[in-house]
Design a protein around this motif. Structure first.
Motif, PDB file in Angstrom:
ATOM      1  N   PHE A 111      -6.519   1.734  -8.405  1.00  0.00           N
ATOM      2  CA  PHE A 111      -6.897   0.125  -7.180  1.00  0.00           C
ATOM      3  C   PHE A 111      -6.862   0.773  -6.060  1.00  0.00           C
ATOM      4  O   PHE A 111      -7.600   0.257  -5.192  1.00  0.00           O
ATOM      5  CB  PHE A 111      -6.171  -0.665  -7.921  1.00  0.00           C
ATOM      6  CG  PHE A 111      -6.313  -1.838  -7.205  1.00  0.00           C
ATOM      7  CD1 PHE A 111      -7.407  -2.251  -7.974  1.00  0.00           C
ATOM      8  CD2 PHE A 111      -5.463  -2.315  -6.845  1.00  0.00           C
ATOM      9  CE1 PHE A 111      -7.405  -3.922  -6.600  1.00  0.00           C
ATOM     10  CE2 PHE A 111      -5.160  -3.518  -5.796  1.00  0.00           C
ATOM     11  CZ  PHE A 111      -6.698  -4.268  -5.969  1.00  0.00           C
ATOM     12  N   PRO A 112      -5.570   1.229  -5.446  1.00  0.00           N
ATOM     13  CA  PRO A 112      -5.337   1.147  -3.798  1.00  0.00           C
ATOM     14  C   PRO A 112      -5.876   1.550  -3.421  1.00  0.00           C
ATOM     15  O   PRO A 112      -6.864   1.538  -2.246  1.00  0.00           O
ATOM     16  CB  PRO A 112      -4.258   1.854  -3.706  1.00  0.00           C
ATOM     17  CG  PRO A 112      -3.096   1.209  -4.613  1.00  0.00           C
ATOM     18  CD  PRO A 112      -4.398   1.256  -6.332  1.00  0.00           C
ATOM     19  N   ILE A 113      -6.920   3.563  -4.523  1.00  0.00           N
ATOM     20  CA  ILE A 113      -8.004   4.162  -3.589  1.00  0.00           C
ATOM     21  C   ILE A 113      -9.259   3.665  -3.085  1.00  0.00           C
ATOM     22  O   ILE A 113      -9.858   2.965  -2.385  1.00  0.00           O
ATOM     23  CB  ILE A 113      -8.117   5.150  -4.300  1.00  0.00           C
ATOM     24  CG1 ILE A 113      -6.981   6.523  -4.712  1.00  0.00           C
ATOM     25  CG2 ILE A 113      -9.194   6.238  -4.129  1.00  0.00           C
ATOM     26  CD1 ILE A 113      -7.178   7.400  -5.116  1.00  0.00           C
ATOM     27  N   LEU A 114      -9.910   2.350  -4.357  1.00  0.00           N
ATOM     28  CA  LEU A 114     -11.040   1.403  -4.287  1.00  0.00           C
ATOM     29  C   LEU A 114     -10.497   0.675  -4.006  1.00  0.00           C
ATOM     30  O   LEU A 114     -11.664   0.171  -3.154  1.00  0.00           O
ATOM     31  CB  LEU A 114     -11.370   1.806  -5.811  1.00  0.00           C
ATOM     32  CG  LEU A 114     -11.698   2.657  -7.072  1.00  0.00           C
ATOM     33  CD1 LEU A 114     -11.672   2.546  -8.086  1.00  0.00           C
ATOM     34  CD2 LEU A 114     -13.109   2.752  -6.702  1.00  0.00           C
ATOM     35  N   LEU A 115      -9.923   0.024  -3.024  1.00  0.00           N
ATOM     36  CA  LEU A 115      -9.723  -0.724  -2.393  1.00  0.00           C
ATOM     37  C   LEU A 115      -9.688  -0.159  -1.000  1.00  0.00           C
ATOM     38  O   LEU A 115     -10.119  -1.049  -0.317  1.00  0.00           O
ATOM     39  CB  LEU A 115      -8.276  -1.802  -2.512  1.00  0.00           C
ATOM     40  CG  LEU A 115      -7.908  -3.334  -1.537  1.00  0.00           C
ATOM     41  CD1 LEU A 115      -9.348  -3.890  -1.955  1.00  0.00           C
ATOM     42  CD2 LEU A 115      -6.736  -3.214  -1.343  1.00  0.00           C
ATOM     43  N   LEU A 116      -9.168   1.015  -0.850  1.00  0.00           N
ATOM     44  CA  LEU A 116      -9.618   1.229   0.205  1.00  0.00           C
ATOM     45  C   LEU A 116     -11.017   2.114   0.725  1.00  0.00           C
ATOM     46  O   LEU A 116     -12.265   1.458   2.155  1.00  0.00           O
ATOM     47  CB  LEU A 116      -8.959   2.808   0.853  1.00  0.00           C
ATOM     48  CG  LEU A 116      -7.190   1.720   1.230  1.00  0.00           C
ATOM     49  CD1 LEU A 116      -6.459   3.714   0.740  1.00  0.00           C
ATOM     50  CD2 LEU A 116      -6.867   1.363   2.095  1.00  0.00           C
ATOM     51  N   LEU A 117     -11.603   2.428   0.143  1.00  0.00           N
ATOM     52  CA  LEU A 117     -12.893   3.189  -0.433  1.00  0.00           C
ATOM     53  C   LEU A 117     -13.902   1.777  -0.237  1.00  0.00           C
ATOM     54  O   LEU A 117     -15.214   1.930   0.662  1.00  0.00           O
ATOM     55  CB  LEU A 117     -13.125   3.282  -1.044  1.00  0.00           C
ATOM     56  CG  LEU A 117     -12.388   5.055  -1.819  1.00  0.00           C
ATOM     57  CD1 LEU A 117     -12.752   5.647  -2.821  1.00  0.00           C
ATOM     58  CD2 LEU A 117     -13.396   6.192  -0.634  1.00  0.00           C
ATOM     59  N   LEU A 170       0.965  -1.154   0.014  1.00  0.00           N
ATOM     60  CA  LEU A 170       0.220  -0.171   0.504  1.00  0.00           C
ATOM     61  C   LEU A 170       0.924   1.319  -0.057  1.00  0.00           C
ATOM     62  O   LEU A 170       0.795   2.338  -0.795  1.00  0.00           O
ATOM     63  CB  LEU A 170      -1.052  -0.158   1.259  1.00  0.00           C
ATOM     64  CG  LEU A 170      -2.091   1.266   1.180  1.00  0.00           C
ATOM     65  CD1 LEU A 170      -2.885   0.692   0.662  1.00  0.00           C
ATOM     66  CD2 LEU A 170      -2.841   1.131   2.483  1.00  0.00           C
ATOM     67  N   ILE A 171       2.303   1.566   0.382  1.00  0.00           N
ATOM     68  CA  ILE A 171       2.869   2.735   1.104  1.00  0.00           C
ATOM     69  C   ILE A 171       3.763   2.903  -0.222  1.00  0.00           C
ATOM     70  O   ILE A 171       3.460   4.146  -0.923  1.00  0.00           O
ATOM     71  CB  ILE A 171       3.556   2.325   1.867  1.00  0.00           C
ATOM     72  CG1 ILE A 171       3.649   2.427   3.314  1.00  0.00           C
ATOM     73  CG2 ILE A 171       4.555   2.883   2.120  1.00  0.00           C
ATOM     74  CD1 ILE A 171       4.074   1.791   4.634  1.00  0.00           C
ATOM     75  N   VAL A 172       3.770   1.481  -0.803  1.00  0.00           N
ATOM     76  CA  VAL A 172       4.660   1.847  -2.494  1.00  0.00           C
ATOM     77  C   VAL A 172       4.019   2.065  -3.391  1.00  0.00           C
ATOM     78  O   VAL A 172       4.387   3.479  -4.225  1.00  0.00           O
ATOM     79  CB  VAL A 172       5.274   0.040  -2.592  1.00  0.00           C
ATOM     80  CG1 VAL A 172       6.080   0.628  -3.919  1.00  0.00           C
ATOM     81  CG2 VAL A 172       6.361  -0.018  -1.709  1.00  0.00           C
ATOM     82  N   PHE A 173       2.681   1.791  -3.593  1.00  0.00           N
ATOM     83  CA  PHE A 173       2.178   2.434  -5.364  1.00  0.00           C
ATOM     84  C   PHE A 173       0.809   3.321  -4.509  1.00  0.00           C
ATOM     85  O   PHE A 173       0.968   4.164  -5.422  1.00  0.00           O
ATOM     86  CB  PHE A 173       1.123   1.142  -4.937  1.00  0.00           C
ATOM     87  CG  PHE A 173       1.475   0.222  -5.661  1.00  0.00           C
ATOM     88  CD1 PHE A 173       1.951   0.087  -7.661  1.00  0.00           C
ATOM     89  CD2 PHE A 173       1.896  -1.502  -5.292  1.00  0.00           C
ATOM     90  CE1 PHE A 173       2.457  -0.997  -7.924  1.00  0.00           C
ATOM     91  CE2 PHE A 173       1.605  -2.215  -6.016  1.00  0.00           C
ATOM     92  CZ  PHE A 173       2.484  -2.159  -7.223  1.00  0.00           C
ATOM     93  N   GLY A 199       2.092   6.390  -6.964  1.00  0.00           N
ATOM     94  CA  GLY A 199       1.668   7.570  -7.132  1.00  0.00           C
ATOM     95  C   GLY A 199       1.152   8.232  -7.368  1.00  0.00           C
ATOM     96  O   GLY A 199       1.334   9.752  -7.506  1.00  0.00           O
ATOM     97  N   LEU A 200       1.499   9.338  -5.312  1.00  0.00           N
ATOM     98  CA  LEU A 200       0.976  10.428  -5.532  1.00  0.00           C
ATOM     99  C   LEU A 200       3.022  10.631  -6.049  1.00  0.00           C
ATOM    100  O   LEU A 200       3.016  11.929  -5.880  1.00  0.00           O
ATOM    101  CB  LEU A 200       1.232  10.115  -4.028  1.00  0.00           C
ATOM    102  CG  LEU A 200      -0.128  10.283  -3.084  1.00  0.00           C
ATOM    103  CD1 LEU A 200      -0.309  10.130  -1.792  1.00  0.00           C
ATOM    104  CD2 LEU A 200      -1.190  10.704  -3.909  1.00  0.00           C
ATOM    105  N   TYR A 201       3.993  10.717  -5.984  1.00  0.00           N
ATOM    106  CA  TYR A 201       5.453  11.196  -6.160  1.00  0.00           C
ATOM    107  C   TYR A 201       4.624  11.732  -7.740  1.00  0.00           C
ATOM    108  O   TYR A 201       4.925  13.335  -8.645  1.00  0.00           O
ATOM    109  CB  TYR A 201       5.839  10.286  -6.243  1.00  0.00           C
ATOM    110  CG  TYR A 201       7.092  10.470  -7.727  1.00  0.00           C
ATOM    111  CD1 TYR A 201       7.707  11.551  -6.600  1.00  0.00           C
ATOM    112  CD2 TYR A 201       7.571  10.116  -8.427  1.00  0.00           C
ATOM    113  CE1 TYR A 201       9.462  11.902  -7.061  1.00  0.00           C
ATOM    114  CE2 TYR A 201       8.766  10.200  -9.010  1.00  0.00           C
ATOM    115  CZ  TYR A 201       9.735  11.342  -8.902  1.00  0.00           C
ATOM    116  OH  TYR A 201      10.419  11.542  -9.402  1.00  0.00           O
ATOM    117  N   SER A 202       4.449  10.586  -9.023  1.00  0.00           N
ATOM    118  CA  SER A 202       3.935  10.693  -9.823  1.00  0.00           C
ATOM    119  C   SER A 202       2.943  12.049 -10.143  1.00  0.00           C
ATOM    120  O   SER A 202       3.460  13.044 -11.219  1.00  0.00           O
ATOM    121  CB  SER A 202       3.036   9.656 -10.363  1.00  0.00           C
ATOM    122  OG  SER A 202       3.148   9.651 -11.879  1.00  0.00           O
ATOM    123  N   LEU A 203       2.185  12.669  -9.636  1.00  0.00           N
ATOM    124  CA  LEU A 203       1.395  13.161  -9.426  1.00  0.00           C
ATOM    125  C   LEU A 203       1.782  15.018  -8.922  1.00  0.00           C
ATOM    126  O   LEU A 203       2.007  15.766  -9.681  1.00  0.00           O
ATOM    127  CB  LEU A 203      -0.178  12.906  -8.531  1.00  0.00           C
ATOM    128  CG  LEU A 203      -1.377  12.315  -8.643  1.00  0.00           C
ATOM    129  CD1 LEU A 203      -1.646  12.229  -7.927  1.00  0.00           C
ATOM    130  CD2 LEU A 203      -1.870  13.285 -10.256  1.00  0.00           C
TER     131      LEU A 203
END
Length: 459
Positions: free
Chosen positions: A173-179, A124-127, A131-135
């Protein structure tokens, strides 16, 4: 009898519109015409690109781009042929889609909620971190981390890789998994990440439709969470308004401080253009289809799926490790005979829709075969978003569903890259979603004393 560009547009819109009306009735009768149906999003894309956009062009008088491409494509005969190809493709798609069974897709995952292990937190932390770094680096305009981003012939040749530039797609995917997780804290974290995603993607000129896809994903999560078929009318109208604003915005860079003014200007642009806003370059797939099909039929021949195959086999490998990864694409380019440079100018960055890219693979035969495959795949996506499926599968299904409207308006290899990027976190985390869950299930069934170092947070 002499036909004009306007006649071709109206004929195409009438033929496809009538066909889509019939299929809308059939899908509604089968109860598979709703917000969480891949068939609905395919239908919506077909309606926008092949019916609404041509009619809007005729009403607004914005016929010059269509007229130029129709003449270069061979005239009205090309226009009628393309309308027939599209009609056949749509028929095959919905025929296979409606005849494909709807089993629950679980890929062998035994637990509806993934088991939390140390690896899960690292995952979770890696992706989320990447992803946030890319943004921040490539989309927000807030940092100087972007580096030298040079793209030549669709390839990153600077010190920025495609993963760095497009890694924000790994967040879906991680966002929707958490939601979807049955835990309040995880849902709060997922919602916060989604809001950060939307805010950081606002300024970038090429992020507008990715932002819309995240908004669609949130609406789909809300619908499936409440076990509804459609979002409420306020959500629907808000999504339409945001889409129109972004359509009028075009590829214009925004700054955070200037967003309110930019939104106001886009709203005025929508008001001034009226229905003509729906016939801009972003929805002129039909015009591109005309000229691109002529380019393949009369000049360079067809690709036979080799381009798609090349991206599938090696597209995911960073170029720094495999500089020659696009060997099939380069081979195709080298084999092409000379053709007028006008095609390059008009087709640069243009999209003929997914059906158009299928036509490039092998004329109407390739359209029939690949639209049948897309009908089967779309029905399987429906099976992924059912409420009974494990939330890992559902999160991936909603991620894909939220972007299908873009995929239908693009090329097959672009769709592969987009959907593939979203699937990477799922594929990497699959051992946790599957094997660990299976081991724990076996332990409980045999009532052994083995104690797995995992715990379930379904409470």
């Amino acid at each position: 009898m002499v036909f004009s560009t306007q006649d071709v547009l109206l004929f195409t819109a009438g033929l496809i519109g009538f066909e889509l009306l019939i299929f809308a009735l059939l899908l509604t009768r089968r109860k598979i015409f709703h917000w969480l149906s891949a068939g609905f999003w395919a239908w919506s894309a077909f309606m926008l690109y092949y019916v609404v956009a041509p009619i809007s062009a005729v009403i607004s008088g914005n016929l010059v781009p269509f007229h130029i491409r129709l003449q270069l494509g061979g005239g009205v005969s090309r226009g009628f042929w393309v309308a027939l190809v599209i009609s056949v493709g749509i028929f095959v798609f919905f025929l296979i889609y409606m005849r494909t069974s709807l089993p629950m897709v679980d890929l062998g995952i035994r637990h509806k909620t993934p088991l939390v292990t140390p690896f899960f937190f690292y995952w979770l932390i890696v992706f989320c971190g990447f992803g946030l770094y890319s943004l921040l680096a490539s989309r927000s305009g807030l940092t100087s981390w972007q580096g030298e981003r040079i793209i030549e012939s669709g390839r990153f040749v600077g010190d920025v890789t495609g993963y760095q530039s497009g890694g924000y797609g790994l967040l879906f995917f991680p966002i929707l998994l958490l939601l979807l997780w049955p835990n309040r804290l995880s849902r709060v974290v997922g919602l916060m990440l989604a809001i950060v995603f939307i805010v950081l993607s606002l300024p970038h000129a090429w992020s507008r439709y990715v932002t819309i896809s995240m908004l669609l994903a949130l609406s789909m999560w809300h619908v499936t969470n409440n076990k509804n078929k459609w979002p409420n009318i306020i959500v629907l109208l808000s999504l339409v308004l945001v889409t129109l604003i972004y359509q009028a915005r075009g590829h214009t860079q925004w700054s955070f401080s200037g967003i309110p003014q930019a939104v106001d200007e886009s709203l005025k642009e929508v008001t001034n253009k009226g229905v003509g806003a729906l016939a801009e370059s972003d929805t002129q797939m039909l015009a591109t289809f005309w000229i691109e099909s002529a380019w393949h039929d009369d000049w360079i021949g067809h690709d036979y799926g080799l381009r798609f195959l090349n991206y599938f086999l090696t597209g995911w490998i960073p170029s720094r490790y495999m500089p020659q990864k696009y060997f099939l694409v380069d081979w195709l380019s080298a084999k092409r005979p000379p053709y007028p440079i006008t095609f390059d100018r008009l087709l640069y960055g243009a999209k003929s829709s997914l059906i158009g890219s299928f036509y490039a693979n092998g004329n109407i035969v390739a359209v029939v075969l690949q639209m049948a495959l897309m009908g089967w795949f779309s029905r399987k996506v429906d099976g992924m978003v059912q409420s009974e499926t494990p939330i890992a599968i559902r999160a991936l299904g909603i991620s894909w569903l939220s972007t299908l409207w873009m995929v239908w308006g693009s090329h097959d290899y672009w769709g592969l890259m987009l959907l593939g990027t979203m699937a990477i976190p799922f594929l990497i985390g699959f051992p946790v979603f599957h094997f660990k869950g299976r081991a724990l299930s076996l332990e409980r069934s045999t009532k052994t004393n083995y104690k797995a170092k995992v715990f379930d947070v379904r409470s």
